[in-house]
Every structure is written in C-alpha cells, then in structure tokens.
Design a protein around this motif. Structure first.
Motif, PDB file in Angstrom:
ATOM      1  N   LEU A  54      43.404  38.921  38.543  1.00  0.00           N
ATOM      2  CA  LEU A  54      44.163  37.981  37.730  1.00  0.00           C
ATOM      3  C   LEU A  54      43.167  37.067  37.034  1.00  0.00           C
ATOM      4  O   LEU A  54      42.372  36.387  37.690  1.00  0.00           O
ATOM      5  N   ALA A  55      43.211  37.051  35.707  1.00  0.00           N
ATOM      6  CA  ALA A  55      42.178  36.349  34.941  1.00  0.00           C
ATOM      7  C   ALA A  55      42.783  35.402  33.919  1.00  0.00           C
ATOM      8  O   ALA A  55      43.812  35.699  33.300  1.00  0.00           O
ATOM      9  N   ALA A  56      42.125  34.262  33.727  1.00  0.00           N
ATOM     10  CA  ALA A  56      42.509  33.293  32.699  1.00  0.00           C
ATOM     11  C   ALA A  56      41.758  33.638  31.418  1.00  0.00           C
ATOM     12  O   ALA A  56      40.552  33.412  31.310  1.00  0.00           O
ATOM     13  N   SER A  57      42.469  34.195  30.457  1.00  0.00           N
ATOM     14  CA  SER A  57      41.851  34.615  29.200  1.00  0.00           C
ATOM     15  C   SER A  57      41.639  33.408  28.284  1.00  0.00           C
ATOM     16  O   SER A  57      42.302  32.377  28.413  1.00  0.00           O
ATOM     17  N   SER A  58      40.740  33.549  27.336  1.00  0.00           N
ATOM     18  CA  SER A  58      40.511  32.491  26.345  1.00  0.00           C
ATOM     19  C   SER A  58      41.359  32.692  25.093  1.00  0.00           C
ATOM     20  O   SER A  58      41.298  31.884  24.162  1.00  0.00           O
ATOM     21  N   ASN A  59      42.165  33.769  25.064  1.00  0.00           N
ATOM     22  CA  ASN A  59      42.998  34.071  23.901  1.00  0.00           C
ATOM     23  C   ASN A  59      44.374  33.417  24.042  1.00  0.00           C
ATOM     24  O   ASN A  59      44.960  33.411  25.126  1.00  0.00           O
TER      25      ASN A  59
ATOM     26  N   GLY B 295      49.626  27.584  25.295  1.00  0.00           N
ATOM     27  CA  GLY B 295      49.304  28.429  26.435  1.00  0.00           C
ATOM     28  C   GLY B 295      48.395  29.599  26.084  1.00  0.00           C
ATOM     29  O   GLY B 295      48.517  30.220  25.026  1.00  0.00           O
ATOM     30  N   LYS B 296      47.473  29.918  26.999  1.00  0.00           N
ATOM     31  CA  LYS B 296      46.579  31.050  26.812  1.00  0.00           C
ATOM     32  C   LYS B 296      46.959  32.189  27.755  1.00  0.00           C
ATOM     33  O   LYS B 296      47.590  31.976  28.794  1.00  0.00           O
ATOM     34  N   LYS B 297      46.565  33.397  27.406  1.00  0.00           N
ATOM     35  CA  LYS B 297      46.980  34.581  28.137  1.00  0.00           C
ATOM     36  C   LYS B 297      46.412  34.612  29.551  1.00  0.00           C
ATOM     37  O   LYS B 297      45.284  34.197  29.797  1.00  0.00           O
ATOM     38  N   VAL B 298      47.228  35.140  30.457  1.00  0.00           N
ATOM     39  CA  VAL B 298      46.773  35.500  31.793  1.00  0.00           C
ATOM     40  C   VAL B 298      46.879  37.018  31.890  1.00  0.00           C
ATOM     41  O   VAL B 298      47.922  37.599  31.573  1.00  0.00           O
ATOM     42  N   ILE B 299      45.820  37.674  32.291  1.00  0.00           N
ATOM     43  CA  ILE B 299      45.765  39.139  32.244  1.00  0.00           C
ATOM     44  C   ILE B 299      45.245  39.707  33.564  1.00  0.00           C
ATOM     45  O   ILE B 299      44.795  38.978  34.451  1.00  0.00           O
ATOM     46  N   GLN B 300      45.334  41.047  33.658  1.00  0.00           N
ATOM     47  CA  GLN B 300      44.637  41.794  34.701  1.00  0.00           C
ATOM     48  C   GLN B 300      43.367  42.377  34.080  1.00  0.00           C
ATOM     49  O   GLN B 300      43.423  42.931  32.992  1.00  0.00           O
ATOM     50  N   THR B 301      42.276  42.262  34.782  1.00  0.00           N
ATOM     51  CA  THR B 301      41.036  42.783  34.206  1.00  0.00           C
ATOM     52  C   THR B 301      40.024  43.105  35.302  1.00  0.00           C
ATOM     53  O   THR B 301      40.140  42.630  36.431  1.00  0.00           O
ATOM     54  N   VAL B 302      39.054  43.928  34.930  1.00  0.00           N
ATOM     55  CA  VAL B 302      37.891  44.183  35.776  1.00  0.00           C
ATOM     56  C   VAL B 302      36.678  43.726  34.978  1.00  0.00           C
ATOM     57  O   VAL B 302      36.160  44.469  34.144  1.00  0.00           O
ATOM     58  N   PRO B 303      36.209  42.490  35.183  1.00  0.00           N
ATOM     59  CA  PRO B 303      35.083  41.974  34.379  1.00  0.00           C
ATOM     60  C   PRO B 303      33.776  42.658  34.748  1.00  0.00           C
ATOM     61  O   PRO B 303      33.635  43.244  35.824  1.00  0.00           O
ATOM     62  N   ASN B 304      32.837  42.573  33.835  1.00  0.00           N
ATOM     63  CA  ASN B 304      31.507  43.141  34.111  1.00  0.00           C
ATOM     64  C   ASN B 304      30.869  42.477  35.317  1.00  0.00           C
ATOM     65  O   ASN B 304      30.130  43.103  36.077  1.00  0.00           O
ATOM     66  N   ARG B 305      31.164  41.205  35.474  1.00  0.00           N
ATOM     67  CA  ARG B 305      30.730  40.489  36.678  1.00  0.00           C
ATOM     68  C   ARG B 305      31.842  39.517  37.053  1.00  0.00           C
ATOM     69  O   ARG B 305      32.630  39.086  36.203  1.00  0.00           O
ATOM     70  N   LEU B 306      31.918  39.163  38.325  1.00  0.00           N
ATOM     71  CA  LEU B 306      32.967  38.272  38.801  1.00  0.00           C
ATOM     72  C   LEU B 306      32.615  36.835  38.438  1.00  0.00           C
ATOM     73  O   LEU B 306      31.868  36.159  39.148  1.00  0.00           O
TER      74      LEU B 306
END
Length: 287
Positions: free
Chosen positions: A190-195, A203-214
């Motif tokens: 669960l990630a807080a997007s900057s978009n 409000g900014k998007k909250v997404i599911q993601t696998v970042p390059n680094r945590l």
C-alpha cells in the motif's frame, strides 16, 4: 432484544442424522427464501434449508433484504443457493460464516477488541503480535486491493481476501514511533502516490505497488484514536476513505482533512485476522 429466526408453522417432520433425506410434500414457504428446486419438485431435502439459510447469510453480509438487488456476498452464501445440491455446504460451515457475518455487522466483538479489553493493551501493542489485518472505514467498508493489482478502493464484502493486508514492521531509530507496511494479497505494498486522484482535487492516489526499494512511500504510522487508528504518511498526510459523487465514491486517497465533517474519513477500525492459506510468498495471479 435479539433477532431470532423463528416461525416453524410450515416445518415438516422427517428423518434426522442421515446423509440423504427427502420428503414428498406440497411446497410451501416464503418467496425469495424458499429453495427453487423444492418449489419446482415438491421434494423437501435438508439442502432446502441450507438454501434458505444462505439467503439469510446474504442479507447479513450485505445489510439488504433478499428481494433487493445485492452487490456483495460470500462464497459460502453462493454455494448455499446453488442449483447443484452437492455444492451446498454443511450447516457447520454456514454457522461459522454467520458468526463471521455477525462480526462484520457489529453484532459480536472482533477477537482483537476482546483481547484489548482483557489485557488493557493499546491497539498499537496488539498490532505487534498481528500478522494480517482488515481496515474498516467509517463508511463501514473495507480497504480493498482491486483486481487490477494497482488500484485501491473500498468494498462492503468483509469476507473477501482482497480486504486482508499483511503487516510488516519497519525498523526505525525514532523513539515512540511505530511504522508499518501493508502488503495486499497480490504481494504489493500500500503506497502513498504523489499523483492527484482527480484533477483539481486535493487528495492524492493510494495504490498497490512493488517499488524498486522500500522507501517512505510505503510506510505508514498508525496513530491510535479512540480505539481506532489513523494511518499517517511520512509526509503528514492521512489515509482517507471517500464518498460522495460517483467518481469519488469508494475511492481511497491520502491528504490532510481541514474541515470537521471530514475528520472521520481518516479514522479506520482495525480487525486482526489470520493469514489465509491462499496467501503465499510469491505473488498470486488473483485473490
């Protein structure tokens, strides 16, 4: 007062504790609750009662009556009303699902609340022993990992595996601060997007993601608030459950609510749950 299933005026006497039971009789019962196979064949079986309890289970899970259109439910409830008699579950499984449904409808206390009352611990302390959670918004909807494996929304179906999030604790040198990561059934964080979620909206998007680094985008600080929590990003925004217009309804964003009526939207109830067997170390194709 406690609601009970009653009115046995149309009940039939028959054999018990047998694998196969059937009574030839004139079909009678309430529309929507009566098994259609029983209605068409005039043959009453124990699976006929399973169908009726399945309809009740749908009502409990969705909060709507049987003759209203449903938009949520549970696999067990679908099995109960299957035309294939062999697919209908046992009453033991139905009872278990009804007990879970009662928790979702706030008729029974979740296990973690009982533990909290008995031990006197805070929710933050209880989270230390948790492996997975469900997050319920003030709209009585659950934080949901969408099937596109990227979006996040809210969903009424409390039994869906997409509502379960695995907890990971972040090692931090900051005193009195707990940081967690939440991983969906798709093995994404669960990630807080900057978009921005919508053009012109705060409000900014909250997404599911696998970042390059945590990094800090997938880290959340749980802050206790009256037996519930607020989830704060490292940049001061809060996980927020939205409602309102169609494009905004059921969405999840992160921001700082400035108006008093919107303060409840950043407060979440936490249900501590077990990790389902379907969860694995490798990302599943679907939940």
């Amino acid at each position: 007062m406690e609601a009970k299933i009653c009115d046995f005026g149309l009940s039939k006497e028959g054999p018990r504790n047998q694998q196969y039971t059937q009574i030839y009789t004139k079909a009678a019962g309430t529309n929507f609750y009566m098994c259609p196979i029983y209605h068409e064949s005039n043959i009453l079986r124990k699976e006929s009662d399973v169908y009726s309890f399945g309809v009740v289970l749908f009502e409990m899970l969705s909060g709507m009556l049987a003759y209203h259109q449903k938009d949520s439910g549970d696999d067990i409830a679908y099995q109960c009303i299957s035309y294939n008699l062999e697919e209908r579950p046992t009453m033991d499984k139905i009872v278990e699902s009804i007990e879970n449904a009662m928790i979702f409808q706030k008729l029974l206390k979740p296990r973690y609340l009982i533990q909290q009352e008995e031990s006197g611990q805070t929710i933050i302390n209880l989270l230390g022993n948790a492996k997975a959670v469900r997050l319920r918004s003030h709209h009585d909807k659950f934080l949901y990992a969408d099937e596109d494996q990227e979006s996040v929304s809210q969903n009424h179906n409390g039994t869906a595996k997409n509502n379960i999030w695995i907890i990971e604790f972040v090692n931090t040198y900051l005193e009195n601060i707990t940081l967690i990561r939440l991983k969906s059934c798709y093995d994404k964080y669960l990630a807080a997007s900057s978009n921005h979620f919508l053009l012109g909206m705060v409000g900014k998007k909250v997404i599911q993601t696998v970042p390059n680094r945590l990094d800090s985008s997938v880290e959340w600080e749980p802050i206790e608030k009256g037996g519930k929590v607020k989830l704060k990003t490292r940049y001061g925004n809060y996980l927020r459950a939205n409602d309102g217009l169609l494009s905004w309804r059921n969405s999840v964003t992160h921001d700082i609510p400035h108006r008093s009526p919107t303060q409840d939207r950043i407060i979440w109830q936490i249900d501590i749950v077990d990790i389902p067997l379907q969860f694995s170390s490798s990302p599943p194709a679907s939940c």
